[in-house]
Scaffold this active site. Structure first.
Site, PDB file in Angstrom:
ATOM      1  N   LYS A  86      41.888  35.945  43.653  1.00 36.65           N
ATOM      2  CA  LYS A  86      41.457  37.331  43.831  1.00 36.65           C
ATOM      3  C   LYS A  86      40.211  37.335  44.708  1.00 36.65           C
ATOM      4  O   LYS A  86      39.227  36.642  44.424  1.00 36.65           O
ATOM      5  CB  LYS A  86      41.129  37.928  42.471  1.00 36.65           C
ATOM      6  CG  LYS A  86      41.469  39.384  42.336  1.00 36.65           C
ATOM      7  CD  LYS A  86      41.200  39.783  40.901  1.00 36.65           C
ATOM      8  CE  LYS A  86      41.675  41.155  40.593  1.00 36.65           C
ATOM      9  NZ  LYS A  86      41.184  41.577  39.269  1.00 36.65           N
TER      10      LYS A  86
HETATM   11  C1  E4P Z   1      42.038  44.816  38.750  1.00 35.55           C
HETATM   12  O1  E4P Z   1      42.606  43.757  38.941  1.00 35.55           O
HETATM   13  C2  E4P Z   1      40.798  44.964  37.996  1.00 35.55           C
HETATM   14  O2  E4P Z   1      40.628  43.843  37.167  1.00 35.55           O
HETATM   15  C3  E4P Z   1      40.761  46.153  37.089  1.00 35.55           C
HETATM   16  O3  E4P Z   1      41.953  46.887  37.093  1.00 35.55           O
HETATM   17  C4  E4P Z   1      39.517  46.975  37.182  1.00 35.55           C
HETATM   18  O4  E4P Z   1      39.601  48.057  36.309  1.00 35.55           O
HETATM   19  P1  E4P Z   1      38.351  48.841  35.724  1.00 35.55           P
HETATM   20  O5  E4P Z   1      38.020  49.942  36.666  1.00 35.55           O
HETATM   21  O6  E4P Z   1      38.847  49.366  34.416  1.00 35.55           O
HETATM   22  O7  E4P Z   1      37.222  47.857  35.570  1.00 35.55           O
END
Ligand code: E4P
Length: 226
Positions: A86
């Site tokens: 990522k």
């Molecule tokens: C995506 O891969 C992220 O880990 C995640 O969806 C972020 O979400 P949040 O806005 O709830 O932190």
């Protein structure tokens, strides 16, 4: 649409995997901090997640320069065959994505909010792009509208299938806050929704299902007495 679980919790992953519909996992530094994760245990933790789930497991780089992201990405990719690296949507992240993709390492480009960001990510070779829905809602914008625009724009250039230049990207609807986000992401045509554990549980429930089951159980008791 496929379901990923948005968590670093091994317990949540194991339970969600037992429900039979889990296709992958996404983690990030916040999710790892939330479970009390320690730096020294991070790589082992990702390996454990990869053993629990056959599908792609996103593990995020923490460097902010291209060289650092590429080095971390290579290390993460060695942890298991199903690791996806990522990478945040920055200029340095785009360059790192291109390098990692050229080495055959799959990248999930995260913190994507706009159409240009999504197209840049796809052109840089990202295997997945993660538009964040809920964080737009948090600032009083409609995150689902932005998700729909991103899906439509990538469709315009056949970038979600094997395109003329070999690009292929899947859209992960991320930052999901409720079951309606999941419904709308599916109707918009997102390839994947990455969903927190409690929201995934809610997705399986409906009051009419609960009430219907209670009625069946009550009537079956009557049958047993007849
Ligand atoms: C995506 O891969 C992220 O880990 C995640 O969806 C972020 O979400 P949040 O806005 O709830 O932190």
């Amino acid at each position: 649409m496929k379901f990923f679980l948005d968590t670093a919790s091994l317990e949540e992953i194991a339970e969600a995997a037992s429900w039979g519909a889990l296709a992958g996992v996404t983690t990030n530094p916040t999710l790892y901090a939330r479970i009390g994760g320690k730096l020294a245990d991070f790589e082992d933790h990702i390996k454990k997640i990869c053993q629990l789930v056959k599908g792609p497991v996103s593990a995020e780089v923490t460097a902010s320069d291209t060289e650092g992201m590429v080095a971390q990405g290579r290390d993460l990719a060695k942890l298991a065959n199903n690791v996806v690296v990522k990478v945040p949507m920055t200029l340095e992240g785009l360059a790192a994505t291109r390098s990692l993709a050229d080495e055959g390492i799959e990248v999930n480009m995260t913190l994507v909010f706009t159409v240009p960001q999504a197209i840049l990510a796809a052109r840089a070779g990202a295997r997945y792009v993660s538009p964040f829905v809920g964080r737009f809602d948090d600032i009083s914008e409609d995150g689902l509208d932005h998700l729909a625009s991103i899906v439509a724009a990538l469709n315009n250039y056949d970038m979600r299938d094997e395109g003329p230049n070999g690009q292929q990207v899947e859209v992960i609807a991320a930052s999901i806050r409720n079951p309606n986000h999941v419904t709308q992401a599916a109707l918009i045509g997102a390839d994947i929704a990455t969903v927190p554990f409690d929201i995934l549980k809610k997705c399986a429930k409906h009051p009419l299902t609960t009430n219907g089951l209670a009625a069946f159980e009550a009537d079956w008791e009557k049958v047993k007495q007849q």
